[in-house]
Design an enzyme around this catalytic site. Structure first.
Site, mmCIF file in Angstrom:
data_model
loop_
_atom_site.group_PDB
_atom_site.id
_atom_site.type_symbol
_atom_site.label_atom_id
_atom_site.label_comp_id
_atom_site.label_asym_id
_atom_site.label_seq_id
_atom_site.Cartn_x
_atom_site.Cartn_y
_atom_site.Cartn_z
ATOM 1 N N ASP A 1 8.468 -10.228 10.339
ATOM 2 C CA ASP A 1 7.775 -9.470 11.381
ATOM 3 C C ASP A 1 7.719 -10.183 12.721
ATOM 4 O O ASP A 1 6.821 -9.945 13.525
ATOM 5 C CB ASP A 1 6.362 -9.092 10.931
ATOM 6 C CG ASP A 1 5.751 -7.992 11.787
ATOM 7 O OD1 ASP A 1 6.518 -7.205 12.359
ATOM 8 O OD2 ASP A 1 4.515 -7.939 11.885
ATOM 9 N N ASP B 1 12.226 -3.922 8.404
ATOM 10 C CA ASP B 1 12.311 -4.470 9.767
ATOM 11 C C ASP B 1 13.281 -5.629 9.947
ATOM 12 O O ASP B 1 13.547 -6.019 11.086
ATOM 13 C CB ASP B 1 10.941 -4.937 10.264
ATOM 14 C CG ASP B 1 9.968 -3.805 10.451
ATOM 15 O OD1 ASP B 1 10.379 -2.649 10.448
ATOM 16 O OD2 ASP B 1 8.771 -4.083 10.606
ATOM 17 N N ASP C 1 -2.422 -1.145 9.673
ATOM 18 C CA ASP C 1 -1.191 -1.700 10.242
ATOM 19 C C ASP C 1 -1.446 -3.038 10.913
ATOM 20 O O ASP C 1 -0.505 -3.736 11.275
ATOM 21 C CB ASP C 1 -0.602 -0.735 11.269
ATOM 22 C CG ASP C 1 -0.157 0.575 10.650
ATOM 23 O OD1 ASP C 1 0.248 0.565 9.480
ATOM 24 O OD2 ASP C 1 -0.212 1.616 11.325
#
Length: 355
Positions: free
Chosen positions: A140, A178, A330
């Site tokens: 991330d 991601d 989130d």
């Protein structure tokens, strides 16, 4: 960024323009020079084409695993006991649905046992478990869901422990949400190393005779250039996977994902894909920010999307899945919001009530 059981998901938002890559952690830059041929990156074994020929759905007829032991199930019980029967009925829209299981253990022995337990419980119920491998180094881009393995060697050991937990049992694995998109948007210092690790992960997981593998490809608002994304996915081993995954932990509508996925699939020569519909029932927030936080992070007014199914009647789409667990935050993107991956009953209730 994703927004998983951990919580992120990012980044190019519709209308921001080609020059703006939404980098929550401030990353920037261009992809590395092309890597050596994939054959030098694989762990071992041959390099076949797509694991399943174009047109064939490896998930056809599957019933996905409904875990009876989830935060939503516990919330339903507590609200029912407290007399909040209407709220309990709403939250059952989440508790009664199949949702992916995000792998959290980091020790190899622990992750093998964790995976084996989930897969065995699903098998006993006659259902297909969906697992999410989310432990790549520099995960991330250092944002809300930062973490992952400390080194390439540690990650290779971890992914082999995941594969050992699956063994010959049936499982579907979404690989590293991601990770590919971040390598393209400049948030990963060494794209070459990341692609090599993803290629290795796909190869190792596909050694399981009943394992389906989908490599994450971001979402339609992030990497606009499907040709560049297709090249990156090839470097990351998508041709040894069963396909790619879109919209994990994001809110982009299903029609937009189908259109984008079709173009990406064409660039890959006929790959298939799955779509995360867990929270896309109202589409994305129409802007880059909301109340001072990024619009991909806990936007208000969203709703649950279409229920998980492998009977999609959509071109190239193997399944609609709930990969993000609806109701998990989130990230702490605004004052008072829980950290990434923490269960948030009020947000979950809003998603359910609006669906």
């Amino acid at each position: 960024m994703i927004v998983s059981r951990f919580g992120f998901r990012g980044r190019l938002l519709a209308g921001t323009g080609a020059a703006l890559v939404a980098l929550v952690a401030g990353c920037s830059g261009a992809p590395d020079e092309p890597d050596p041929p994939p054959s030098t990156l694989r762990a071992d074994g041959p390099a076949p084409g797509l694991a399943v020929p174009p047109g064939d759905n490896p998930l056809a007829g599957m019933t996905f695993f409904v875990d009876p032991d989830t935060p939503a199930a516990g919330q339903k019980s507590r609200w029912a006991a407290a007399g909040r029967t209407d709220d309990a009925a709403q939250i059952d829209k989440i508790a009664s649905r199949p949702i992916a299981y995000w792998l959290t253990a980091t020790d190899p022995a622990e992750i093998t046992a964790e995976v084996d337990s989930v897969v065995r419980r699903a098998g006993a119920a006659g259902q297909m478990p969906v697992l999410v491998a989310y432990h790549v180094p520099q995960r991330d881009c250092g944002s809300y869901s930062a973490g992952g393995a400390d080194s390439a060697e540690e990650y290779r050991a971890w992914i082999r422990a995941v594969a050992a937990g699956i063994g010959s049992q049936a499982a579907t694995v979404v690989v590293e949400p991601d990770a590919v998109a971040h390598a393209l948007d400049g948030c990963k210092a060494s794209a070459s190393e990341r692609f090599a690790l993803l290629d290795d992960a796909v190869t190792v997981l596909k050694q399981g005779p009943s394992t389906r593998v989908y490599l994450d490809a971001g979402n339609p608002t992030w990497i606009r250039d499907t040709g560049a994304l297709a090249d990156a996915l090839r470097r990351a081993g998508v041709e040894r996977a069963d396909g790619f995954a879109l919209n994990v932990s994001n809110f982009v509508s299903t029609p937009d994902n189908v259109e984008y996925g079709g173009r990406l699939a064409q660039a890959l020569g006929g790959a298939r894909f799955v779509i995360d519909t867990s929270r896309n029932g109202a589409g994305p927030w129409p802007g880059g920010e909301v109340d001072g936080g990024p619009s991909w992070c806990n936007p208000p007014g969203r709703a649950l999307g279409a229920e998980p199914t492998s009977d999609t009647d959509l071109p190239g789409v193997d399944a609609l899945l709930w990969i993000k667990r609806p109701g998990d935050s989130d990230g702490a993107c605004r004052p008072g919001e829980p950290v990434a991956g923490e269960w948030w009953p009020d947000y979950a209730l809003g998603l359910a009530t609006r669906s």
